[in-house]
Design an enzyme around this catalytic site. Structure first.
Site, PDB file in Angstrom:
ATOM      1  N   PRO A  49      -1.394   3.571  -3.988  1.00  0.00           N
ATOM      2  CA  PRO A  49      -1.841   2.819  -2.803  1.00  0.00           C
ATOM      3  C   PRO A  49      -1.100   3.100  -1.491  1.00  0.00           C
ATOM      4  O   PRO A  49      -0.441   2.233  -0.940  1.00  0.00           O
ATOM      5  CB  PRO A  49      -1.632   1.369  -3.252  1.00  0.00           C
ATOM      6  CG  PRO A  49      -0.453   1.434  -4.156  1.00  0.00           C
ATOM      7  CD  PRO A  49      -0.606   2.735  -4.899  1.00  0.00           C
ATOM      8  N   CYS A  50      -1.277   4.294  -0.955  1.00  0.00           N
ATOM      9  CA  CYS A  50      -0.633   4.605   0.327  1.00  0.00           C
ATOM     10  C   CYS A  50      -1.251   3.812   1.477  1.00  0.00           C
ATOM     11  O   CYS A  50      -0.640   3.698   2.544  1.00  0.00           O
ATOM     12  CB  CYS A  50      -0.644   6.096   0.602  1.00  0.00           C
ATOM     13  SG  CYS A  50      -2.247   6.873   0.529  1.00  0.00           S
TER      14      CYS A  50
END
Length: 173
Positions: free
Chosen positions: A131-132
């Site tokens: 989850p950047c």
């Protein structure tokens, strides 16, 4: 290498696998797509079914319980940054600076470098799953998402993320 296309709530995505692990997940048109010309389309791999189920659970507003087996290709530093991303809880955010501080403390560096974190995030080959999108600027700005800032905004809104209270990752090190 194998690939398939899936439709997500945020657009069409290309999934890539070595046959056992999810190695890539990119939004259509994302500039960082890395797929060999020899890749074979294979829609029925179990890892793709697991990834599709995870995406469906995520889309439905549930916190998906089990990730498909992820194996991103990258440098040791990039993998360390991507592993740190996995510690950001669903619906929460952290900052590039916080991530840099965490890495610097872990390695006993004298200073942190948020730009190196940004570069590693830019090359994250498994969008959404790693989850950047949960990393924001120190001023709560939405910057630096390879899938596009609008998708980042939509993903954070979907998670009902509170941008005003970034989570600390340095306390864990």
């Amino acid at each position: 290498m194998y690939y398939t296309w899936v439709q997500s709530a945020w657009g069409k995505m290309l999934l890539a696998s070595d046959g056992e692990h999810l190695n890539g997940a990119w939004f259509e048109g994302q500039p960082t797509i890395k797929l060999s010309a020899e890749a074979i389309r294979k829609d029925d791999l179990p890892v793709f079914a697991a990834a599709k189920q995870w995406l469906q659970d995520y889309t439905d507003g549930n916190k998906p319980a089990c990730l498909p087996v992820l194996e991103p290709f990258g440098s040791a530093f990039q993998k360390e940054v991507w592993e740190l991303l996995m510690k950001i809880p669903y619906g929460r955010v952290t900052t590039y600076r916080e991530m840099a501080l965490c890495i610097a403390r872990h390695h006993h560096y004298r200073r942190e470098c948020p730009q190196s974190i940004g570069n590693a995030l830019k090359h994250n080959p498994i969008s959404i799953f790693i989850p950047c999108h949960r990393v924001i600027g120190s001023d709560a700005s939405l910057v630096g998402y390879a899938g596009g800032i609008e998708k980042k905004r939509l993903l954070l809104c979907h998670e009902q993320a509170d941008l005003s209270h970034p989570v600390s990752l340095t306390a864990e090190k």
